[in-house]
Design an enzyme around this catalytic site. Structure first.
Site, PDB file in Angstrom:
ATOM      1  N   HIS A 221       0.839  -1.208   0.000  1.00  0.00           N
ATOM      2  CA  HIS A 221       0.000   0.000   0.000  1.00  0.00           C
ATOM      3  C   HIS A 221       0.876   1.261   0.000  1.00  0.00           C
ATOM      4  O   HIS A 221       0.999   1.943   0.998  1.00  0.00           O
ATOM      5  CB  HIS A 221      -0.954  -0.026   1.192  1.00  0.00           C
ATOM      6  N   PHE A 223       2.775   4.491  -2.837  1.00  0.00           N
ATOM      7  CA  PHE A 223       2.402   5.429  -3.898  1.00  0.00           C
ATOM      8  C   PHE A 223       2.255   4.729  -5.259  1.00  0.00           C
ATOM      9  O   PHE A 223       1.423   5.105  -6.074  1.00  0.00           O
ATOM     10  CB  PHE A 223       3.433   6.568  -3.981  1.00  0.00           C
ATOM     11  N   HIS A 225       1.089   1.779  -5.772  1.00  0.00           N
ATOM     12  CA  HIS A 225      -0.252   1.166  -5.801  1.00  0.00           C
ATOM     13  C   HIS A 225      -1.291   2.242  -6.129  1.00  0.00           C
ATOM     14  O   HIS A 225      -2.190   2.012  -6.941  1.00  0.00           O
ATOM     15  CB  HIS A 225      -0.548   0.497  -4.447  1.00  0.00           C
ATOM     16  N   HIS A 261      -7.268   7.017  -2.494  1.00  0.00           N
ATOM     17  CA  HIS A 261      -7.988   5.937  -1.809  1.00  0.00           C
ATOM     18  C   HIS A 261      -7.209   5.194  -0.712  1.00  0.00           C
ATOM     19  O   HIS A 261      -7.830   4.555   0.131  1.00  0.00           O
ATOM     20  CB  HIS A 261      -8.524   4.925  -2.836  1.00  0.00           C
ATOM     21  N   ASP A 262      -5.876   5.254  -0.691  1.00  0.00           N
ATOM     22  CA  ASP A 262      -5.131   4.551   0.374  1.00  0.00           C
ATOM     23  C   ASP A 262      -4.179   5.492   1.120  1.00  0.00           C
ATOM     24  O   ASP A 262      -3.174   5.030   1.700  1.00  0.00           O
ATOM     25  CB  ASP A 262      -4.328   3.376  -0.216  1.00  0.00           C
ATOM     26  N   ASP A 371      -8.988  -1.106  -7.750  1.00  0.00           N
ATOM     27  CA  ASP A 371      -8.191  -1.304  -6.531  1.00  0.00           C
ATOM     28  C   ASP A 371      -7.546  -2.690  -6.501  1.00  0.00           C
ATOM     29  O   ASP A 371      -6.435  -2.858  -6.005  1.00  0.00           O
ATOM     30  CB  ASP A 371      -9.096  -1.102  -5.308  1.00  0.00           C
ATOM     31  N   ALA A 421      -2.854 -18.392  -2.536  1.00  0.00           N
ATOM     32  CA  ALA A 421      -3.341 -17.039  -2.233  1.00  0.00           C
ATOM     33  C   ALA A 421      -4.118 -16.486  -3.422  1.00  0.00           C
ATOM     34  O   ALA A 421      -5.140 -15.825  -3.256  1.00  0.00           O
ATOM     35  CB  ALA A 421      -2.169 -16.119  -1.906  1.00  0.00           C
ATOM     36  N   GLN A 422      -3.631 -16.758  -4.629  1.00  0.00           N
ATOM     37  CA  GLN A 422      -4.203 -16.130  -5.819  1.00  0.00           C
ATOM     38  C   GLN A 422      -5.434 -16.836  -6.370  1.00  0.00           C
ATOM     39  O   GLN A 422      -6.378 -16.186  -6.815  1.00  0.00           O
ATOM     40  CB  GLN A 422      -3.130 -16.019  -6.917  1.00  0.00           C
TER      41      GLN A 422
HETATM   42 ZN   LIG Z   1      -5.898   0.133  -2.564  1.00  0.00          ZN
END
Ligand SMILES: [Zn+2]
Length: 510
Positions: A221, A223, A225, A261-262, A371, A421-422
């Site tokens: 999380h 910049f 992203h 947004h983050d 996102d 995970a994916q």
């Molecule tokens: Zn995000």
């Protein structure tokens, strides 16, 4: 083959009070034994030997021959057992060597584990120090806009970059922060937002710089992203011709919400915030603490006149943009994924672009798509993000373990792998959401849904390879164990050893 002691056997004969040594080779036949006995007694080789029993009666020649044959067989068996013993001993030694080597490996692995554990603890203690820093609201340093002209060098984006920026295939890894800032600036200009809303181009630069400064250097999380999410939104605006369906205000809200947004994401998710009862969780009553914080930071930045790209807006328009941006940023909380997607599914079959509620719901789904859109990108661009996300997850789960907080299995380094995970995330979150959006914008199938399906297939293949490797490792372990047990089982027991001792035991000389 074999040691000297195993190549022959010795017996001692009492010949008229003299002790005579007779050496038998492993190859002795009954005839050889007879000849050896003759020479020990000082008789010609072909002398007929008679065997007398204890009473002095003569034992028949046939029986004597049988005795000789039995003796020869017993010698032969003794030699064979001896050979088998040597072989078993050698095999055992080999196995012991292997077990020892494996043991050394285990020791090395254990050492690596303990080193890693120490490093993790050190990192966690450093993180603890950084997290307990002054809360954002008291930290005016970053919020204060730079009074001077933005210091980042002006990057002229080439025509090639400008074209590539419009596509989901854009390589987000090859740009430095200043270049990403230039791209974001270009997006506001290219979409006509600077012109249509009379945004001061210098304020735009200062605002973007301040945005950059207020993203932390988290593994995920960060910049970059923020840049990815905004660039994907820009791609969707082009791909779905959103400017034909939405107002410019909607476009401004979509892009600005993506950029903000983050903001100031601490690298630990809402679950951690709530379980650890952090200041953010307390402030926002456990309701989307992070997303509320991102919004608050965004509007604190806008409250600085030098960074307020909306300074020319009348209060009503500002209210609209504030409400719209807050709604979209709050929609990025994945805890609300089901609720938001269900609401959109109810609207999509009879979607009405003139219905404000429908449009708001679509915008919420669009920012959600952007996102979590890394897997839409080409594999080489997408894959490094998985490592970044796992790094951030592991940082959190390690800390949760240290603090005695619950740990989510998908964040636990002991339980999760890249493919596991994916696969679930792509199959059950990404594909269903993008396929729903596809109903409204069929053009995203080739550019976005297809890459998701390919990524799912690739990770499923990788998982199969992982599973097969684990199977082989397990089988190998079991085989070594079985071999070891088998060899231990074939070790000479007391029986043959006693027998050997009886045969080879030297007779008393006197
Ligand atoms: Zn995000």
């Amino acid at each position: 083959m074999g040691s000297a002691s195993s190549a022959y056997r010795v017996i001692y004969l009492d010949v008229d009070g003299r002790s005579q040594k007779v050496v038998f080779s492993r190859f002795c036949s009954p005839c050889d034994i007879k000849e050896l006995l003759c020479s020990a007694l000082g008789l010609p080789r072909n002398t007929t030997i008679f065997l007398l029993d204890v009473t002095g009666a003569m034992v028949s020649e046939e029986l004597f021959q049988n005795v000789l044959t039995q003796v020869a067989e017993q010698f032969s068996r003794a030699f064979k057992i001896n050979e088998l013993k040597t072989e078993v001993t050698n095999r055992l030694a080999m196995l012991e060597k292997r077990v020892e080597l494996e043991g050394l490996k285990v020791v090395e692995i254990e050492k690596c584990r303990s080193d890693i554990k120490k490093l993790r603890e050190e990192m966690a203690s450093r993180n603890n120090r950084s997290v307990t820093r002054k809360p954002f609201l008291e930290d005016n340093k970053k919020l204060t806009p730079r009074r001077d002209m933005p210091s980042y060098p002006k990057y002229h984006l080439s025509q090639e970059t400008v074209e590539a920026l419009r596509k989901p295939t854009f390589d987000v890894w090859q740009w430095e922060p200043n270049e990403m800032l230039s791209c974001l600036e270009h997006i506001y200009h290219d979409l006509g937002l600077v012109k249509d809303f009379s945004i001061n181009p210098i304020t735009l630069k200062r605002w973007l710089l301040c945005i950059h400064d207020n993203y932390r250097n988290n593994p995920f999380h960060n910049f970059r992203h923020c840049f990815c999410v905004t660039q994907m939104m820009y791609s969707m605006v082009h791909l779905c011709s959103l400017q034909e369906r939405f107002t410019q205000m909607d476009i401004l809200i979509l892009i600005t919400a993506a950029v903000c947004h983050d903001l100031d994401h601490p690298g630990y998710n809402n679950t951690y915030q709530i379980n650890a009862r952090t200041e953010l969780a307390v402030r926002y009553n456990d309701i989307s603490p992070l997303e509320n914080h991102h919004c608050a930071v965004a509007f604190q930045i806008f409250s600085q006149p030098d960074c307020n790209i909306f300074s020319n807006f009348d209060p009503e328009t500002f209210k609209q943009i504030r409400q719209g941006t807050i709604t979209l940023i709050l929609a990025t909380d994945m805890a609300r994924h089901g609720e938001i997607l269900d609401s959109f599914k109810q609207k999509v079959d009879s979607f009405d672009f003139t219905n404000e509620e429908h449009v708001t719901c679509l915008k919420m789904v669009l920012i959600k798509c952007c996102d979590i859109s890394n897997e839409v990108r080409p594999m080489e661009v997408a894959e490094p993000w998985v490592d970044c996300l796992l790094e951030e997850y592991f940082m959190q789960s390690d800390r949760e373990k240290l603090e005695g907080l619950p740990v989510a299995p998908f964040m636990d380094r002991e339980k999760v792998t890249k493919p596991t995970a994916q696969i679930g995330f792509i199959k059950f979150v990404l594909i269903p959401m993008f396929e729903t959006v596809m109903k409204l914008f069929p053009q995203i199938e080739a550019a976005m849904v297809q890459p998701l399906r390919e990524s799912r297939d690739r990770y499923e293949e990788l998982k199969q390879i992982d599973d097969a490797m684990n199977e082989v490792r397990g089988a190998l372990g079991r085989a070594i164990q079985a071999q070891h047990t088998e060899v231990m089982g074939t070790l000479p027991t007391r029986g043959p050893q006693t027998h050997l001792a009886l045969i080879s035991g030297p007779k008393k000389e006197k």
